[in-house]
Design a protein around this motif. Structure first.
Motif, PDB file in Angstrom:
ATOM      1  N   THR A  51      52.243   1.291  32.018  1.00 36.82           N
ATOM      2  CA  THR A  51      52.761   0.083  32.665  1.00 36.82           C
ATOM      3  C   THR A  51      52.205  -1.139  31.950  1.00 36.82           C
ATOM      4  O   THR A  51      51.188  -1.056  31.261  1.00 36.82           O
ATOM      5  N   GLY A  52      52.854  -2.254  32.136  1.00 34.46           N
ATOM      6  CA  GLY A  52      52.383  -3.499  31.551  1.00 34.46           C
ATOM      7  C   GLY A  52      52.820  -3.663  30.115  1.00 34.46           C
ATOM      8  O   GLY A  52      53.708  -2.971  29.626  1.00 34.46           O
ATOM      9  N   ASN A  53      52.145  -4.597  29.445  1.00 37.49           N
ATOM     10  CA  ASN A  53      52.548  -4.976  28.106  1.00 37.49           C
ATOM     11  C   ASN A  53      51.297  -5.255  27.271  1.00 37.49           C
ATOM     12  O   ASN A  53      50.487  -6.098  27.645  1.00 37.49           O
ATOM     13  N   GLU A  98      46.853  -6.285  15.557  1.00 39.50           N
ATOM     14  CA  GLU A  98      47.689  -7.014  16.509  1.00 39.50           C
ATOM     15  C   GLU A  98      48.501  -6.102  17.433  1.00 39.50           C
ATOM     16  O   GLU A  98      49.504  -6.506  18.000  1.00 39.50           O
ATOM     17  N   LYS A  99      48.003  -4.845  17.616  1.00 44.31           N
ATOM     18  CA  LYS A  99      48.726  -3.926  18.499  1.00 44.31           C
ATOM     19  C   LYS A  99      47.828  -3.020  19.333  1.00 44.31           C
ATOM     20  O   LYS A  99      48.314  -2.308  20.196  1.00 44.31           O
ATOM     21  N   THR A 135      42.850   1.125  23.753  1.00 36.12           N
ATOM     22  CA  THR A 135      44.186   1.251  24.340  1.00 36.12           C
ATOM     23  C   THR A 135      44.935   2.453  23.779  1.00 36.12           C
ATOM     24  O   THR A 135      46.022   2.771  24.239  1.00 36.12           O
ATOM     25  N   SER A 136      44.349   3.145  22.819  1.00 32.38           N
ATOM     26  CA  SER A 136      44.957   4.386  22.328  1.00 32.38           C
ATOM     27  C   SER A 136      44.453   5.601  23.103  1.00 32.38           C
ATOM     28  O   SER A 136      44.772   6.730  22.762  1.00 32.38           O
ATOM     29  N   GLY A 137      43.657   5.356  24.151  1.00 33.45           N
ATOM     30  CA  GLY A 137      43.195   6.440  25.027  1.00 33.45           C
ATOM     31  C   GLY A 137      41.871   7.052  24.634  1.00 33.45           C
ATOM     32  O   GLY A 137      41.364   7.921  25.328  1.00 33.45           O
ATOM     33  N   THR A 138      41.285   6.616  23.520  1.00 32.54           N
ATOM     34  CA  THR A 138      40.003   7.199  23.114  1.00 32.54           C
ATOM     35  C   THR A 138      38.858   6.582  23.905  1.00 32.54           C
ATOM     36  O   THR A 138      38.890   5.415  24.278  1.00 32.54           O
ATOM     37  N   PHE A 139      37.878   7.399  24.132  1.00 33.48           N
ATOM     38  CA  PHE A 139      36.729   7.061  24.969  1.00 33.48           C
ATOM     39  C   PHE A 139      35.533   7.708  24.278  1.00 33.48           C
ATOM     40  O   PHE A 139      35.295   8.895  24.416  1.00 33.48           O
TER      41      PHE A 139
END
Length: 179
Positions: A51-53, A98-99, A135-139
């Protein structure tokens, strides 16, 4: 003096009066918004948008808005379901190509238990836990010995993450990159 000149004089005096008013004019690029913490972006553990941007998150970061990131998990264990949620404010962040966004959260003492509400205290030895979230899901979590700094555990994971921004009363236009 005719009526037209009187009307023109009244309009001119009124214009001068309002232009001298002490109230500050808001810049035209700012618009009124609801202030406070807002969910702006959410990614799954593989980095896919839920969700979101992502652009809204990046614009908010460039505008200097405060950011928080939340994550958690739910797991069945025997006859119960364990649920845990975390929220942190980063001490460092990056906008990558930038992404994507990457944040480092401040190290904190490892707790005795993260799931037992009655056992919320600093764990024995007081090891430090810190991680990088993206934001790519890595932790990328690590546990270090508090006294020596030695790496005790390298603990890479993937998580669904929720990204929040704290909006002021007025939202600014999109700022340019920092490069």
């Amino acid at each position: 003096m005719n009526k037209t000149r009187i009307v023109i004089c009244i309009i001119a005096v009124t214009g001068i009066f309002y232009s001298c008013n002490e109230e500050k004019q808001r810049p035209t690029y700012m618009k009124s918004i609801e202030s406070g913490w807002k969910l702006v972006y959410q990614n799954d553990e593989n980095g896919s948008r839920l969700t979101g941007n992502i652009d809204s998150l990046i614009v908010g970061i460039r505008n200097g808005y405060d950011i928080r990131v939340g994550w958690g998990w739910e797991e069945e264990l025997a006859d119960s379901v364990l649920r845990l949620e975390h929220m942190a404010e980063p001490v460092f962040l990056s906008i990558i190509q930038e992404k994507s966004v990457s944040v480092v959260i401040d190290g904190h003492p490892l707790l005795q238990s993260y799931i037992d509400a009655d056992n919320q205290k600093i764990g024995e030895g007081g090891h430090i836990w810190q991680c990088v979230l993206t934001t790519s899901g890595t932790f990328s979590a690590q546990v270090h010995n508090r006294s020596t700094g030695e790496l005790i555990k390298d603990w890479p994971q993937r998580h669904k993450m929720t990204w929040f921004l704290e909006y002021p009363n007025y939202k600014q236009k999109k700022n340019k990159p920092l490069f």
